[in-house]
Write a protein that holds these residues in place. Structure first.
Motif, PDB file in Angstrom:
ATOM      1  N   SER A  28      41.597   1.061  -8.884  1.00  0.00           N
ATOM      2  CA  SER A  28      40.211   0.571  -8.826  1.00  0.00           C
ATOM      3  C   SER A  28      40.187  -0.935  -8.600  1.00  0.00           C
ATOM      4  CB  SER A  28      39.449   0.944 -10.090  1.00  0.00           C
ATOM      5  OG  SER A  28      39.861   0.161 -11.188  1.00  0.00           O
ATOM      6  N   GLY A  29      41.134  -1.668  -9.202  1.00  0.00           N
ATOM      7  CA  GLY A  29      41.219  -3.107  -8.944  1.00  0.00           C
ATOM      8  C   GLY A  29      41.521  -3.399  -7.492  1.00  0.00           C
ATOM      9  N   LEU A  30      42.420  -2.613  -6.911  1.00  0.00           N
ATOM     10  CA  LEU A  30      42.767  -2.771  -5.501  1.00  0.00           C
ATOM     11  C   LEU A  30      41.572  -2.472  -4.607  1.00  0.00           C
ATOM     12  CD1 LEU A  30      44.997  -3.172  -3.322  1.00  0.00           C
ATOM     13  CD2 LEU A  30      45.388  -0.713  -3.484  1.00  0.00           C
ATOM     14  N   VAL A  31      40.880  -1.370  -4.883  1.00  0.00           N
ATOM     15  CA  VAL A  31      39.724  -0.994  -4.063  1.00  0.00           C
ATOM     16  C   VAL A  31      38.608  -2.015  -4.219  1.00  0.00           C
ATOM     17  CG1 VAL A  31      37.915   0.739  -3.763  1.00  0.00           C
ATOM     18  CG2 VAL A  31      40.281   1.460  -4.023  1.00  0.00           C
ATOM     19  N   ASN A  32      38.371  -2.488  -5.436  1.00  0.00           N
ATOM     20  CA  ASN A  32      37.335  -3.519  -5.635  1.00  0.00           C
ATOM     21  C   ASN A  32      37.663  -4.783  -4.847  1.00  0.00           C
ATOM     22  OD1 ASN A  32      35.642  -2.027  -7.267  1.00  0.00           O
ATOM     23  ND2 ASN A  32      36.681  -2.657  -9.141  1.00  0.00           N
ATOM     24  N   SER A  33      38.922  -5.150  -4.811  1.00  0.00           N
ATOM     25  CA  SER A  33      39.317  -6.330  -4.038  1.00  0.00           C
ATOM     26  C   SER A  33      39.090  -6.094  -2.547  1.00  0.00           C
ATOM     27  CB  SER A  33      40.789  -6.662  -4.296  1.00  0.00           C
ATOM     28  OG  SER A  33      41.186  -7.734  -3.476  1.00  0.00           O
ATOM     29  N   ILE A  34      39.448  -4.905  -2.060  1.00  0.00           N
ATOM     30  CA  ILE A  34      39.226  -4.594  -0.641  1.00  0.00           C
ATOM     31  C   ILE A  34      37.746  -4.681  -0.309  1.00  0.00           C
ATOM     32  CG2 ILE A  34      39.309  -2.730   1.079  1.00  0.00           C
ATOM     33  CD1 ILE A  34      41.966  -1.863  -0.216  1.00  0.00           C
ATOM     34  N   VAL A  35      36.921  -4.085  -1.184  1.00  0.00           N
ATOM     35  CA  VAL A  35      35.474  -4.080  -0.935  1.00  0.00           C
ATOM     36  C   VAL A  35      34.906  -5.491  -1.006  1.00  0.00           C
ATOM     37  CG1 VAL A  35      33.248  -3.341  -1.869  1.00  0.00           C
ATOM     38  CG2 VAL A  35      35.119  -1.707  -1.675  1.00  0.00           C
ATOM     39  N   ASN A  36      35.182  -6.200  -2.099  1.00  0.00           N
ATOM     40  CA  ASN A  36      34.551  -7.507  -2.316  1.00  0.00           C
ATOM     41  C   ASN A  36      35.137  -8.619  -1.454  1.00  0.00           C
ATOM     42  OD1 ASN A  36      32.844  -6.436  -4.272  1.00  0.00           O
ATOM     43  ND2 ASN A  36      34.330  -6.775  -5.896  1.00  0.00           N
ATOM     44  N   ASP A  37      36.453  -8.584  -1.214  1.00  0.00           N
ATOM     45  CA  ASP A  37      37.108  -9.700  -0.533  1.00  0.00           C
ATOM     46  C   ASP A  37      37.289  -9.503   0.963  1.00  0.00           C
ATOM     47  OD1 ASP A  37      37.299 -10.833  -3.043  1.00  0.00           O
ATOM     48  OD2 ASP A  37      39.303 -10.040  -3.401  1.00  0.00           O
TER      49      ASP A  37
END
Length: 136
Positions: A28-37
């Motif tokens: 989820s941290g990885l996906v959140n970074s992909i989405v947000n960054d």
């Protein structure tokens, strides 16, 4: 009771579930970074830099210029936050779809055809007899 708990906790299903949760948290941290960054800046460029998270309709209180102040002032519909979450959900769902699709492709590639099952001896003998009778 302690022995039963240990047997339960060490069963394969419980351990698999625990590993899945740990990997899910890291993922989820990885996906959140992909989405947000990576993806949301592109969405921002496409939409002309609109920040949906601060869009709202204030139903009560004095008119405010930002969402936090509007929420403190009274009833507020934060539709922009909803739009942001919908966009995030669609992006995350798409990423997960691509991930599962890739994993399924890898599973299909690794699948090995099972070896042909040997014909039972009695069936082989019956076939030989049939073939001999057919030659007469």
């Amino acid at each position: 009771m302690l022995k039963e708990f240990r047997e339960f906790a060490l069963k394969g299903n419980v351990m698999d579930l625990a590993i899945g949760i740990i990997i899910g948290v890291a993922f989820s941290g990885l996906v959140n970074s992909i989405v947000n960054d990576l993806i949301m800046p592109i969405v921002g460029v496409i939409t002309g830099g609109i920040d949906f998270s601060n869009k709202f309709i204030q139903l009560a209180g004095d008119p405010q210029t930002n969402l936090e102040a509007a929420r403190k002032a009274g009833a507020t519909i934060a539709y922009g936050n909803f739009i942001t979450l919908v966009i995030n959900f669609i992006i995350i769902a798409w990423i997960l779809f691509l991930l599962v699709k890739g994993m399924n492709r890898l599973k299909r590639e690794k699948a090995v055809e099972p070896a042909p099952v040997a014909t039972p001896e009695d069936v082989a003998l019956l076939r030989e007899i049939r073939d001999l009778l057919a030659k007469r």
